[in-house]
Scaffold this motif. Structure first.
Motif, short mmCIF file in Angstrom:
data_model
loop_
_atom_site.label_atom_id
_atom_site.label_comp_id
_atom_site.label_asym_id
_atom_site.label_seq_id
_atom_site.Cartn_x
_atom_site.Cartn_y
_atom_site.Cartn_z
N ASP A 46 51.80 36.55 27.28
CA ASP A 46 50.37 36.88 27.36
C ASP A 46 49.71 36.13 28.52
OD1 ASP A 46 50.53 38.58 25.21
OD2 ASP A 46 49.79 37.11 23.74
N ASP A 47 50.08 34.85 28.68
CA ASP A 47 49.52 34.06 29.78
C ASP A 47 49.95 34.63 31.13
OD1 ASP A 47 48.33 32.39 27.97
OD2 ASP A 47 49.85 30.81 28.10
N LEU A 48 51.21 35.04 31.22
CA LEU A 48 51.71 35.62 32.46
C LEU A 48 51.00 36.94 32.77
CD1 LEU A 48 53.62 35.75 34.87
CD2 LEU A 48 55.38 36.69 33.35
N GLU A 49 50.82 37.76 31.75
CA GLU A 49 50.13 39.05 31.95
C GLU A 49 48.69 38.84 32.40
OE1 GLU A 49 49.10 42.94 32.28
OE2 GLU A 49 51.09 42.04 32.16
N GLU A 50 48.02 37.84 31.84
CA GLU A 50 46.65 37.54 32.26
C GLU A 50 46.61 37.11 33.72
OE1 GLU A 50 42.90 34.59 31.04
OE2 GLU A 50 44.74 34.62 29.84
N ALA A 51 47.58 36.30 34.12
CA ALA A 51 47.65 35.86 35.53
C ALA A 51 47.89 37.06 36.45
CB ALA A 51 48.76 34.82 35.70
N LEU A 52 48.72 37.99 36.00
CA LEU A 52 48.99 39.19 36.80
C LEU A 52 47.76 40.09 36.89
CD1 LEU A 52 52.60 40.07 35.57
CD2 LEU A 52 51.95 39.47 37.91
N ARG A 53 46.99 40.19 35.80
CA ARG A 53 45.76 40.98 35.83
C ARG A 53 44.77 40.39 36.84
NH1 ARG A 53 46.24 41.12 30.09
NH2 ARG A 53 44.68 39.45 29.94
N ASP A 54 44.64 39.07 36.81
CA ASP A 54 43.75 38.41 37.78
C ASP A 54 44.21 38.70 39.20
OD1 ASP A 54 42.32 37.38 35.69
OD2 ASP A 54 43.20 35.37 35.79
N LEU A 55 45.52 38.60 39.42
CA LEU A 55 46.06 38.83 40.75
C LEU A 55 45.79 40.25 41.22
CD1 LEU A 55 47.77 37.97 43.19
CD2 LEU A 55 49.82 38.58 41.88
N ARG A 56 45.99 41.23 40.34
CA ARG A 56 45.74 42.62 40.72
C ARG A 56 44.27 42.83 41.07
NH1 ARG A 56 49.68 43.69 36.58
NH2 ARG A 56 48.04 43.77 34.98
N TYR A 57 43.37 42.19 40.31
CA TYR A 57 41.94 42.33 40.58
C TYR A 57 41.61 41.78 41.97
CZ TYR A 57 36.93 41.44 40.46
OH TYR A 57 35.60 41.40 40.78
N TYR A 58 41.98 40.54 42.23
CA TYR A 58 41.64 39.91 43.51
C TYR A 58 42.29 40.64 44.68
CZ TYR A 58 39.92 36.03 40.64
OH TYR A 58 39.23 35.27 39.74
N LYS A 59 43.51 41.09 44.51
CA LYS A 59 44.21 41.82 45.58
C LYS A 59 43.48 43.12 45.91
CE LYS A 59 48.61 44.16 46.58
NZ LYS A 59 48.08 45.53 46.66
N THR A 60 43.09 43.86 44.88
CA THR A 60 42.41 45.14 45.09
C THR A 60 41.07 44.93 45.81
OG1 THR A 60 43.44 46.11 43.12
CG2 THR A 60 41.43 47.16 43.94
N VAL A 61 40.31 43.94 45.34
CA VAL A 61 39.00 43.68 45.94
C VAL A 61 39.14 43.24 47.39
CG1 VAL A 61 36.98 42.16 45.87
CG2 VAL A 61 37.86 43.17 43.75
N LEU A 62 40.09 42.35 47.65
CA LEU A 62 40.28 41.87 49.03
C LEU A 62 40.65 43.01 49.97
CD1 LEU A 62 40.59 39.53 51.08
CD2 LEU A 62 42.99 39.36 50.37
N GLU A 63 41.59 43.84 49.55
CA GLU A 63 42.09 44.89 50.43
C GLU A 63 41.12 46.07 50.56
OE1 GLU A 63 46.93 44.29 49.83
OE2 GLU A 63 45.88 45.82 48.67
#
Length: 274
Positions: A46-63
């Motif tokens: 669950d912790d790993l999935e949350e970290a991946l969700r955060d990463l996907r959000y920041y990556k999408t916004v940046l790009e």
């Protein structure tokens, strides 16, 4: 006496019942161990999935919102995360079971004290792998967040300059004032909130920047000066107004007055005292 059981037979029967009870208790303990290990793995996942969700959000916004590029180590971090969770059902069941508690090892001589429920070595190894993957994901995420914060600082400076000019002009352009308020909210509240929708932020940011581009002359003092062909001294007097300082007729030159009078926004916004 034929119905009466001999003493040795009675003892054997009692022993069989005791062993059956012991096996039942052992089965319960084995299930407890498995359940405990599964819960621990699920918590880490669950912790790993949350970290991946955060990463996907920041990556999408940046790009997509700021035309930035994610660091090259992103691919490696995501692959490591995928490998950490790539465990089959059979492997998972094997990892969470406590093999040394097999039925054939059950003995009445065993200590009746129930051993402490703990992680199996296989699960400990899997958890270390998951945590290592999570750390890599978070490292990449922090790098991307740093880029987003840099973009936020740049845009916040630009928005503040435009807000200052709007303040002087009395917010005469209501459409641009709404745009600035919208951009301020997006930058200060929504941008770094990874619990939100990345696609929604991108859409709102694109709408805000489209409106921003339509009001180039109101984006800063330099843009305003260029559009209306104003002198440096007039702009300085305008900036004085932004600091809530009063101007008198003695403080401004005739040329400055003439320039202010020919700019509709300034003529209605500037108040000079005798």
């Amino acid at each position: 006496m034929s119905g009466t059981q001999s003493l040795p037979a009675a003892v054997d029967a009692l022993k069989d019942k005791a062993l059956e009870h012991k096996r039942g208790e052992n089965a319960k303990y084995t299930i407890s161990v498995a359940q405990y290990n599964i819960n621990e793995i699920n918590s880490e996942l669950d912790d790993l999935e949350e970290a991946l969700r955060d990463l996907r959000y920041y990556k999408t916004v940046l790009e997509e919102a700021f035309d930035g590029s994610a660091p090259t180590m992103l691919g490696s971090a995501v692959q490591t995360a995928e490998n950490a969770v790539d465990v089959t059902q059979d492997e998972l069941l094997g990892n969470v079971q406590r093999s040394e508690m097999a039925d054939e090892e059950v003995s009445l001589d065993q200590d009746d004290t129930e051993p402490e429920v703990e992680l199996t070595p296989e699960v400990e190894t899997q958890i270390r792998q998951i945590r290592s993957a999570k750390q890599q994901v978070e490292n990449v995420s922090e790098t991307i967040q740093g880029k987003l914060e840099s973009n936020r600082d740049t845009w916040s400076t630009r928005v503040s300059a435009a807000e200052e000019l709007q303040k002087i002009l009395g917010g005469q352009n209501s459409d641009f004032s709404r745009t600035l308020n919208h951009m301020h909210r997006l930058l200060t509240r929504d941008l770094m909130d990874s619990s939100g929708s990345a696609s929604k932020f991108v859409s709102e940011w694109e709408n805000a920047t489209d409106s921003w581009e339509k009001h180039q002359s109101l984006q800063s003092f330099d843009d305003f000066k260029e559009k209306h062909d104003l002198s440096d001294s007039t702009i300085e007097d305008v900036k004085t107004l932004s600091k809530s300082q009063q101007l008198t007729l003695a403080d401004v030159s005739t040329d400055t007055l003439e320039e202010m009078k020919r700019v509709d926004e300034l003529e209605s916004a500037v108040e000079l005292s005798l």
